[in-house]
Enzyme design. Structure first.
Site, PDB file in Angstrom:
ATOM      1  CD  GLU A  78      33.102  37.521  38.706  1.00  0.00           C
ATOM      2  OE1 GLU A  78      33.790  37.318  39.733  1.00  0.00           O
ATOM      3  OE2 GLU A  78      32.074  38.231  38.701  1.00  0.00           O
ATOM      4  CB  CYS A 110      28.630  40.563  38.667  1.00  0.00           C
ATOM      5  SG  CYS A 110      29.039  39.124  39.672  1.00  0.00           S
ATOM      6  CB  THR A 151      25.529  32.336  46.666  1.00  0.00           C
ATOM      7  OG1 THR A 151      26.855  32.329  47.193  1.00  0.00           O
ATOM      8  CG2 THR A 151      24.539  32.600  47.785  1.00  0.00           C
ATOM      9  CG  HIS A 232      24.357  41.238  40.045  1.00  0.00           C
ATOM     10  ND1 HIS A 232      24.651  40.097  39.332  1.00  0.00           N
ATOM     11  CD2 HIS A 232      25.120  41.194  41.167  1.00  0.00           C
ATOM     12  CE1 HIS A 232      25.567  39.406  39.992  1.00  0.00           C
ATOM     13  NE2 HIS A 232      25.855  40.048  41.112  1.00  0.00           N
TER      14      HIS A 232
END
Length: 390
Positions: A78, A110, A151, A232
């Site tokens: 992405e 993702c 993050t 994930h």
């Protein structure tokens, strides 16, 4: 039998320690290290982008036989480098794969690398004498001092899919689900993503719960049929939030096994951060390299792939005999151990450094002094991105 024959990851040579970042931001370090479960965060220099990281992950895997038999290259990302030209086309050239291979990118947040893996598995089932190269490569950016700063991350995972795989066989039944939502997205005009954090967490957990019910219904499998579940991981506590509700009625022995193996699956993500499309497969590598003493051939591993926006899928695989012989544990330990711990000042400088392209599309620079990778981004010339190889 078709599945993952080889697998490797790459992450840049520089990182920021999140305890130090927390102190600098005036935040209790436990909020980062315990609250979301992150310890370090990879920070890419300007000489590392989605293309170079992908090439660095794939290059160590490739033999002459692979180069001659890979007929499909799929990159899930992405954070591609061009609105038209695929990352896969750059990879095809940089890795010197034969000219008659198909090369494409897939995009759905993702989820892209999982879409690529499923495409590759189907391709090899139809062409059992051929192979496919699947890569997930991304740089996760939300901005300095933003709510999503800790993050972030950067890295790439590369997988070779083949018949008679040496690591894991991908089973045929999988279940996917799509809902058009805005939990995380990045408009074309924005350099950073827009995130509704609370909603995104809720969507992730809801998707997993719904998919697990449907998967169990279609396969008649229960959690007792699994040795581990990989997720994930935008941050390492996220998968556990989804897993715990379905473990409530499990026998203590099975619950303990799945939670123990979940922790093994988070080790690499804890020290690298969120790498978007490659995150699930980084989790898988962390599991099989850290829990290899307890995992055995035919153990079933569950995979939950989630891409905001949103598409998710549960699929499964069985480890094959001798899988431990194909792992790159020592190389991965060396890669992470030899990274450079950035100061706050150097982190800020590296994070904010950008290309300054002139009107003719030119901006060339030397490889960053901290960057010891094989492939690196050299800048642009006549609006064309150029890459080097050491």
């Amino acid at each position: 039998m078709v599945g993952i024959d080889k697998i490797n990851f790459y992450t840049p040579n520089t990182y920021i320690d999140l305890e130090e970042l927390a102190k600098h931001r005036g935040v209790d370090p436990a909020k980062f290290t315990i609250g979301i479960g992150q310890s370090k965060m990879s920070v890419p220099p300007i000489s590392q982008d989605t293309v170079s990281m992908a090439a660095n992950a794939a290059y160590p895997l490739l033999t002459e036989n692979d180069l001659n038999n890979i007929d499909l290259i799929v990159v899930g990302t992405e954070t591609g480098v061009d609105e038209s030209k695929s990352v896969a086309s750059f990879i095809h050239d940089l890795l010197d794969i034969h000219p008659f291979a198909k090369s494409v990118d897939l995009k759905q947040a993702c989820f892209g690398a999982t879409a690529g893996l499923m495409m590759a598995v189907d391709f090899v089932r139809l062409h059992p004498d051929k192979k496919a190269l699947v890569i997930g490569s991304d740089i996760s950016r939300y901005g300095l001092n933003s709510s999503g700063e800790v993050t972030q991350g950067a890295g790439s995972v590369a997988m070779i899919v083949s018949s008679n795989p040496k690591i894991i066989e991908i089973e045929e039944t999988s279940v996917s689900m799509t809902k058009s939502i805005f939990d995380f997205w990045r408009p074309n005009y924005s350099k950073t993503a827009i995130v509704d954090g609370k909603f995104s967490n809720e969507a992730y957990i809801s998707f997993f719960s719904e998919l697990w019910v449907e998967y169990s219904k279609r396969t008649n499998l229960s959690l007792e049929d699994f040795s581990a579940f990989c997720f994930h991981l935008p941050y390492t506590k996220m998968g556990k939030k989804a897993l715990l509700p379905i473990l409530e009625k499990e026998a203590p022995k099975n619950k303990d096994l799945l939670l123990e193996n979940y922790q093994y699956s988070t080790n690499y993500s804890r020290d690298i951060g969120n790498i978007y499309t490659g995150s699930l497969y980084l989790s898988f590598m962390s599991l099989i390299e850290h829990a290899s003493s307890s995992l055995t051939a035919t153990d079933r591993i569950g995979f939950f792939s989630y891409g905001s926006g949103a598409v998710a899928e549960i699929f499964t695989g069985k480890l094959v005999d001798g899988f431990k012989d194909s792992l790159l544990s020592a190389e991965h330990e060396k890669l992470l151990t030899n990274r450079i711990d950035l100061s706050i000042e150097d982190y800020t400088t590296m994070f904010t450094k950008e290309l300054s392209i002139d009107s003719d599309g030119n901006h060339l620079f030397n490889q960053d002094k901290t960057d010891n990778s094989i492939f690196f981004f050299k800048g642009t010339e006549n609006h064309q991105r150029l890459y080097g190889k050491n």
